[in-house]
Motif scaffolding. Structure first.
Motif, mmCIF file in Angstrom:
data_model
loop_
_atom_site.group_PDB
_atom_site.id
_atom_site.type_symbol
_atom_site.label_atom_id
_atom_site.label_comp_id
_atom_site.label_asym_id
_atom_site.label_seq_id
_atom_site.Cartn_x
_atom_site.Cartn_y
_atom_site.Cartn_z
ATOM 1 N N ALA A 27 0.856 -1.188 0.000
ATOM 2 C CA ALA A 27 0.000 0.000 0.000
ATOM 3 C C ALA A 27 0.888 1.232 0.000
ATOM 4 N N GLY A 28 0.423 2.244 -0.696
ATOM 5 C CA GLY A 28 1.185 3.487 -0.779
ATOM 6 C C GLY A 28 0.250 4.626 -1.135
ATOM 7 N N ARG A 38 -3.634 0.505 -3.136
ATOM 8 C CA ARG A 38 -3.188 -0.859 -2.833
ATOM 9 C C ARG A 38 -2.681 -1.455 -4.132
ATOM 10 N N VAL A 39 -1.447 -1.970 -4.134
ATOM 11 C CA VAL A 39 -0.882 -2.595 -5.330
ATOM 12 C C VAL A 39 -0.539 -4.034 -4.961
ATOM 13 N N TYR A 40 -1.268 -4.975 -5.544
ATOM 14 C CA TYR A 40 -1.026 -6.391 -5.227
ATOM 15 C C TYR A 40 -1.612 -7.256 -6.345
ATOM 16 N N PRO A 41 -1.136 -8.484 -6.476
ATOM 17 C CA PRO A 41 -0.069 -9.068 -5.659
ATOM 18 C C PRO A 41 1.309 -8.753 -6.223
ATOM 19 N N LEU A 42 2.241 -8.426 -5.330
ATOM 20 C CA LEU A 42 3.639 -8.288 -5.709
ATOM 21 C C LEU A 42 4.355 -9.613 -5.489
ATOM 22 N N GLY A 43 5.567 -9.709 -6.030
ATOM 23 C CA GLY A 43 6.409 -10.857 -5.765
ATOM 24 C C GLY A 43 7.134 -10.692 -4.427
ATOM 25 N N ARG A 66 -12.616 -2.562 -4.876
ATOM 26 C CA ARG A 66 -12.309 -1.388 -4.059
ATOM 27 C C ARG A 66 -11.577 -0.358 -4.912
ATOM 28 N N ARG A 67 -11.976 0.900 -4.786
ATOM 29 C CA ARG A 67 -11.456 1.925 -5.703
ATOM 30 C C ARG A 67 -9.954 2.119 -5.562
ATOM 31 N N GLU A 68 -9.395 1.785 -4.422
ATOM 32 C CA GLU A 68 -7.963 1.992 -4.192
ATOM 33 C C GLU A 68 -7.098 0.832 -4.689
ATOM 34 N N SER A 69 -7.709 -0.218 -5.234
ATOM 35 C CA SER A 69 -6.971 -1.443 -5.548
ATOM 36 C C SER A 69 -6.529 -1.513 -7.010
#
Length: 247
Positions: A27-28, A38-43, A66-69
């Motif tokens: 999250a950033g 929210r940025v996922y999924p990351l490695g 979700r709007r932040e995803s």
């Protein structure tokens, strides 16, 4: 869509998946998008450090409304996923400390109740009476009860493999809260030093009465929340009776 101002604020403990991939949620904040995101999924390897500023190509995650995803644009197949974090390009190694209060002020809420009412899925809270305690996890292979001994069950992975799960207890403007802490650094500390030193986690997190919390909700249970990370430098330290020294 590519943004060049993603400021990393926190990453959760890696969780292995049944197809061999390991997922990390991050999250950033982006001033371009005017959102906590929210940025996922990351490695597992090579994700940006906290407070770093990155350029990254993003696309919507069709499994999360979700709007932040968002997710990183690119190939997500099992082999390629391990290298998905290569899509981040560092713009600045660290966001200036002097600008962090202004950067995150639009996303502050007084309570979890307010975040729910505003249909936010990420928020910053300035809590009162902040402390850490632990839930015992009897299913962990490291549990004192050795619950998995000859059980025939596969050993749990990710957060569930730890014998003690950290929670943050705090008061917001409405009520007492007892939320799971999923900060990757907490679990790395316990992995490295063992459960016997879990009482040192507040110091490892640099947790003080003036610390703030980055919180997020669950996709499937949006009124349930967890703590993604403990953040510092976003408010003045409380003085006597909870008032700032300047009051």
């Amino acid at each position: 869509m590519t943004i060049d101002d993603f400021v990393m604020l926190g990453k959760t403990v890696p969780e292995p998946q049944s197809d061999g991939r390991t997922f990390v949620c991050s999250a950033g904040v982006s001033s371009t998008l005017r959102e906590l995101i929210r940025v996922y999924p990351l490695g597992r390897y090579g994700a940006p450090r906290r407070w770093s500023v990155s350029q990254v190509p993003l696309e919507r995650n069709p499994k999360d409304s979700r709007r932040e995803s968002f997710k990183v644009a690119g190939d997500r197949s099992p082999g390629a996923h391990d290298h998905i974090n290569d899509a981040f390009t560092t713009v600045r190694p660290e966001y200036p400390k002097a600008g962090r209060i202004e950067l995150l002020a639009p996303y502050e809420v007084a309570s979890i109740k307010e975040a729910n009412a505003r249909k936010m899925s990420l928020a910053v809270i300035h809590p009162e009476h902040l402390d850490i305690n632990f839930d015992h996890n009897p299913e962990s292979p490291d549990s004192p009860q050795l619950a998995l001994f000859d059980s025939g069950k596969p050993e749990p992975q990710g957060a569930k493999r730890f014998a003690y799960i950290p929670r943050i207890h705090f008061r917001d403007s409405e009520r007492e809260n007892h939320l799971m802490l999923r900060d990757w650094g907490c679990f790395e500390f316990m992995r490295k030093y063992g459960d016997g030193r879990r009482g040192e986690l507040p110091d490892a997190l640099h947790m003080t009465p003036s610390s703030s919390l980055l919180v997020g909700n669950f996709n499937r249970h949006r009124s349930s929340w967890l703590v993604i990370s403990v953040l510092n430098g976003l408010r003045e330290a409380p003085g006597l009776f909870g008032l700032s020294d300047a009051a």
